[in-house]
Design a protein around this motif. Structure first.
Motif, mmCIF file in Angstrom:
data_model
loop_
_atom_site.group_PDB
_atom_site.id
_atom_site.type_symbol
_atom_site.label_atom_id
_atom_site.label_comp_id
_atom_site.label_asym_id
_atom_site.label_seq_id
_atom_site.Cartn_x
_atom_site.Cartn_y
_atom_site.Cartn_z
ATOM 1 N N GLN A 110 -72.576 74.041 7.535
ATOM 2 C CA GLN A 110 -73.128 75.264 6.950
ATOM 3 C C GLN A 110 -74.191 75.887 7.854
ATOM 4 O OE1 GLN A 110 -74.032 74.236 2.624
ATOM 5 N NE2 GLN A 110 -72.779 76.072 2.405
ATOM 6 N N GLY A 111 -73.868 75.940 9.134
ATOM 7 C CA GLY A 111 -74.743 76.598 10.095
ATOM 8 C C GLY A 111 -74.114 77.881 10.597
ATOM 9 N N HIS A 112 -74.874 78.614 11.386
ATOM 10 C CA HIS A 112 -74.403 79.861 11.975
ATOM 11 C C HIS A 112 -74.191 79.644 13.469
ATOM 12 C CE1 HIS A 112 -75.330 81.619 8.133
ATOM 13 N NE2 HIS A 112 -76.596 81.240 8.253
ATOM 14 N N HIS A 134 -80.683 76.586 22.947
ATOM 15 C CA HIS A 134 -81.231 77.931 22.741
ATOM 16 C C HIS A 134 -82.578 77.910 22.027
ATOM 17 C CE1 HIS A 134 -79.054 76.902 19.083
ATOM 18 N NE2 HIS A 134 -79.690 77.853 18.420
ATOM 19 N N ARG A 135 -83.057 76.729 21.674
ATOM 20 C CA ARG A 135 -84.354 76.614 20.994
ATOM 21 C C ARG A 135 -85.468 76.200 21.952
ATOM 22 N NH1 ARG A 135 -82.744 76.158 15.438
ATOM 23 N NH2 ARG A 135 -80.532 75.602 15.278
ATOM 24 N N PHE A 155 -79.620 80.382 14.324
ATOM 25 C CA PHE A 155 -78.284 79.913 14.676
ATOM 26 C C PHE A 155 -78.311 78.406 14.893
ATOM 27 C CE2 PHE A 155 -78.034 84.377 15.920
ATOM 28 C CZ PHE A 155 -76.804 84.737 15.391
ATOM 29 N N MET A 156 -77.436 77.699 14.178
ATOM 30 C CA MET A 156 -77.375 76.259 14.354
ATOM 31 C C MET A 156 -76.915 75.905 15.756
ATOM 32 S SD MET A 156 -75.224 73.373 12.239
ATOM 33 C CE MET A 156 -76.449 73.238 10.935
ATOM 34 N N ALA A 187 -77.986 67.852 10.600
ATOM 35 C CA ALA A 187 -76.861 68.358 9.816
ATOM 36 C C ALA A 187 -75.598 68.447 10.660
ATOM 37 C CB ALA A 187 -77.214 69.728 9.230
ATOM 38 N N ALA A 188 -75.730 68.903 11.908
ATOM 39 C CA ALA A 188 -74.564 68.975 12.786
ATOM 40 C C ALA A 188 -74.029 67.579 13.096
ATOM 41 C CB ALA A 188 -74.931 69.704 14.078
#
Length: 324
Positions: free
Chosen positions: A39-41, A287-288, A170-171, A258-259
């Protein structure tokens, strides 16, 4: 059959169906589906013409009952064009809300960096909370909800870079890349000249209700305290690294866990091990992390730094291998 074994079977079936259209990119497809079940983007950053949008369409086409909407981001796009608008019905003397394209299960945001920062920010609430607020009234979007955004990293004219606050929503960020197998690319050409789109080529292999149930299975995968500690240690090392200006946030730690849950379930396992964390770490974390300007000038690379930190943190006691 256990829940996770059933999850793994359905995951493999779904991935195989998508791969009949997205040729030669099994790892990209699997990561995109991991993001879906977690349930990530998903942010797909790559050059034009490598099937970024087709990947999203293929996923949606493979799941019956999923509502798909597409937003073509342009500089003149308004926030109301994304989330919807409240209008006055003169015939009935009432206000009526017209839903925007975010009211769907899968929303494709093509070239998201072409929209103005104000329009980009319209996605922040719905990506974080699965709702939009219009005139003080929260309106939930359909469940499940996945935003798949694309952007071209090469072209900069007429674009607005995504701010860190939105990137953090974004995940995963992934690249599709060019086909590596000439035979696979020949099949891509065959599909293209025959106008074989996902809508024409693919049949659904899963119901949207099945998707909701499988998401719950992924969420039930056990994350032990040692694994949580491993994730925290990686994050803390990014925050204290000499070359890093902005390290991993707690939201990033949650996204990584979660991933890893969804990735472990796809392997048929009911608990997370460090192999699962490492498998999804780069698309979830790269990206973080922001590097200092002087570090970039000296050739520092986010992926190299993260791989080093993932190895360094392996001294933290945690399950290492999956049981058979």
């Amino acid at each position: 059959m256990s829940d996770v074994k059933h999850f793994a079977d359905r995951f493999t079936t779904l991935a195989g169906n998508v791969e009949t259209f997205i040729r030669g990119k099994p790892e990209v497809v699997r990561l995109a589906l991991v993001c879906l079940f977690a349930q990530g983007h998903l942010l797909i950053e790559d050059v034009p013409g490598v099937a970024k949008t087709s990947l999203a369409k293929a996923i949606a086409r493979s799941i019956s009952g999923v509502k798909l909407r597409r937003i073509q981001f342009t500089p003149d796009l308004l926030p109301s064009d994304v989330i919807g608008v409240q209008t006055y019905d003169q015939a009935n003397h009432v206000f009526k809300f017209i839903e925007g394209p975010v009211f769907a299960n899968i929303v494709i945001g093509d070239e998201i960096n072409r929209a103005s920062p104000k329009t980009q920010s319209a996605l922040l609430e719905v990506m974080a909370e699965q709702q939009v607020t219009i005139d003080g009234l929260p309106r939930p979007v359909p469940d499940p909800f996945l935003c798949i955004a694309t952007q071209n990293p090469i072209e900069h004219q007429g674009t607005y870079a995504l701010p860190e606050a939105q990137l953090d929503r974004f995940m995963m960020r992934i690249e599709v890349g060019y086909p590596s197998d000439p035979l696979e690319e020949m099949q891509v050409i065959t599909n293209g000249i025959a106008r074989r789109t996902p809508e024409r080529l693919l049949e659904p292999v899963m119901q949207v209700d099945d998707l909701r149930g499988l998401i719950k299975v992924a969420q039930s995968v056990h994350v032990s305290d040692p694994i949580k500690n491993y994730i925290v240690q990686v994050a803390m090392r990014t925050r204290g690294h000499d070359s890093v200006r902005l390290g991993i946030s707690p939201r990033g730690c949650i996204a990584l866990a979660a991933a890893a849950q969804a990735y472990a379930a796809a392997q048929g396992q009911d608990f997370v091990v460090t192999d699962d964390v490492r498998a999804v770490a780069l698309p979830v974390l790269s990206h973080r992390v922001l590097l200092k300007p002087e570090a970039r000038m000296h050739g520092a690379n986010v992926e190299t730094i993260l791989n080093g930190l993932l190895r360094d943190a392996e001294g933290v006691p945690a399950p290492r291998k999956r049981w058979a």
